[in-house]
Motif scaffolding. Structure first.
Motif, short mmCIF file in Angstrom:
data_model
loop_
_atom_site.label_atom_id
_atom_site.label_comp_id
_atom_site.label_asym_id
_atom_site.label_seq_id
_atom_site.Cartn_x
_atom_site.Cartn_y
_atom_site.Cartn_z
N THR A 32 -30.52 31.33 -1.30
CA THR A 32 -30.35 32.32 -0.21
C THR A 32 -30.15 31.86 1.00
O THR A 32 -31.21 31.10 1.56
CB THR A 32 -31.39 33.49 -0.31
N TRP A 126 -22.83 38.90 2.84
CA TRP A 126 -23.69 40.01 2.24
C TRP A 126 -23.14 40.84 1.17
O TRP A 126 -23.62 41.19 0.34
CB TRP A 126 -24.19 40.98 3.52
N TRP A 127 -21.83 41.31 1.52
CA TRP A 127 -21.05 42.13 0.60
C TRP A 127 -20.15 41.64 -0.15
O TRP A 127 -19.00 42.24 -0.52
CB TRP A 127 -20.87 43.28 1.55
N ASN A 286 -26.60 43.22 10.86
CA ASN A 286 -25.87 41.84 11.64
C ASN A 286 -25.17 42.62 12.80
O ASN A 286 -24.53 43.64 12.81
CB ASN A 286 -24.98 41.34 10.82
N ALA A 299 -27.25 45.70 6.55
CA ALA A 299 -27.77 44.73 5.49
C ALA A 299 -28.12 45.23 4.28
O ALA A 299 -28.68 46.19 4.10
CB ALA A 299 -29.01 43.75 6.29
#
Length: 316
Positions: A32, A126-127, A286, A299
């Motif tokens: 990660t 993240w997405w 963020n 997030a």
């Protein structure tokens, strides 16, 4: 430095293609990415880039980027974006080569452009598994989004926004209002779509309540200047000269922009900045300082809590 995403310095001139052969870093075991380490590495890059303002050639800046973008913390995040490391790097270099300062862009110089691009890659990392809204029609028809006007009429939102005027008459009335009541609202075009994800509504409500409780007396509520966008609209903004990055957290529905500059007149800008940065430190969002407005992306770790908060407010 209170705001880690800002950096000084004015950049000018064309950006030359790299003449240094690029060797992609060797892959490592999946991990990660460390977002805090990434932000720190980006800040270091920006400080050095800003120091090259008066360099006689852009080649010095090119050499710096070629070196600093190989930092393992930067590689880890860029490699986890949909474009991958090479695609993200080449997109940044292309953005720099095409950069032209203008009165609309939040990227006031090349250093700001690099800052906005690199920090916004956290959003798309993240997405990365979320499909973007490609067209305006997809945004308008999506069941994943809720109508803010429906919520506003039921007193279920704790922030303000204004829609973009759809007609010449509407734009004329907006211009008259600005002349008659200057400073009564932020100087912004308004949101193109008054729709948002439920979790983002809950996040903005949380921030709005906290801001109202801590800002100086007489400060207006939190003001949102941009919400979800379609990729179609994102490219429209790019053609107009805005620093609308691609891909973008806005097109995924997880990013918003909140007004910052306007709150200086109420002595509340630092209060809002501290609230946003505290949430970033907690891993909930963020944040990218874009000058007049700050870009905020939810997030994934906060998604479940905020969805429950939204449903609790509506009594679902």
């Amino acid at each position: 430095m209170r705001v880690p995403s800002r950096s000084p310095g004015h950049q000018s001139g064309s950006f030359l293609p790299s003449t240094t052969p690029f060797r992609r870093p060797q892959p490592t075991a999946p991990t990660t990415p460390d977002v805090a380490a990434y932000r720190g590495a980006v800040l270091d890059l920006l400080v050095e880039l800003g120091a090259l303002t008066d360099a006689p050639s852009t080649r010095a800046r090119q050499a710096l980027l070629d070196d600093r973008l190989r930092d393992p913390a930067i590689v880890a995040v860029l490699d986890a974006t949909p474009q991958g490391y090479v695609g993200a790097r080449e997109t940044l270099l292309l953005e720099m080569a095409r950069y032209q300062p203008n009165g609309r862009t939040s990227a006031v110089d090349l250093t700001a452009l690099v800052r906005i691009y690199l920090l916004s890659r956290i959003d798309v990392m993240w997405w990365r598994d979320t499909a973007p809204f490609l067209t305006d029609a997809e945004v308008d028809g999506s069941q994943e989004l809720v109508d803010l006007e429906w919520l506003r009429r039921r007193d279920l939102i704790r922030f303000r926004y204004q829609e973009q005027p759809a007609t010449l008459v509407g734009r004329g009335l907006r211009a008259v209002r600005r002349r008659v009541l200057p400073g009564s609202r932020p100087h912004t075009a308004g949101v193109r779509f008054r729709r948002s994800r439920r979790e983002v509504v809950a996040l903005l409500n949380d921030i709005g309540r906290e801001f109202t409780a801590t800002a100086p007396t007489g400060t207006p509520p939190l003001w949102v200047t941009s919400l979800v966008r379609s990729a179609e609209h994102q490219y429209r903004l790019r053609r107009l000269g805005y620093a609308a990055m691609v891909p973008s957290g806005h097109c995924l529905g997880w990013a918003v922009d909140v007004e910052m500059h306007w709150f200086r007149r109420f002595g509340a800008a630092d209060v809002l900045a501290d609230l946003l940065l505290a949430r970033q430190e907690a891993g909930e969002v963020n944040v990218v300082d874009e000058g007049q407005a700050w870009h905020v992306c939810l997030a994934p770790a906060a998604r479940t809590r905020l969805r429950r908060a939204y449903e609790a407010e509506l009594g679902i």
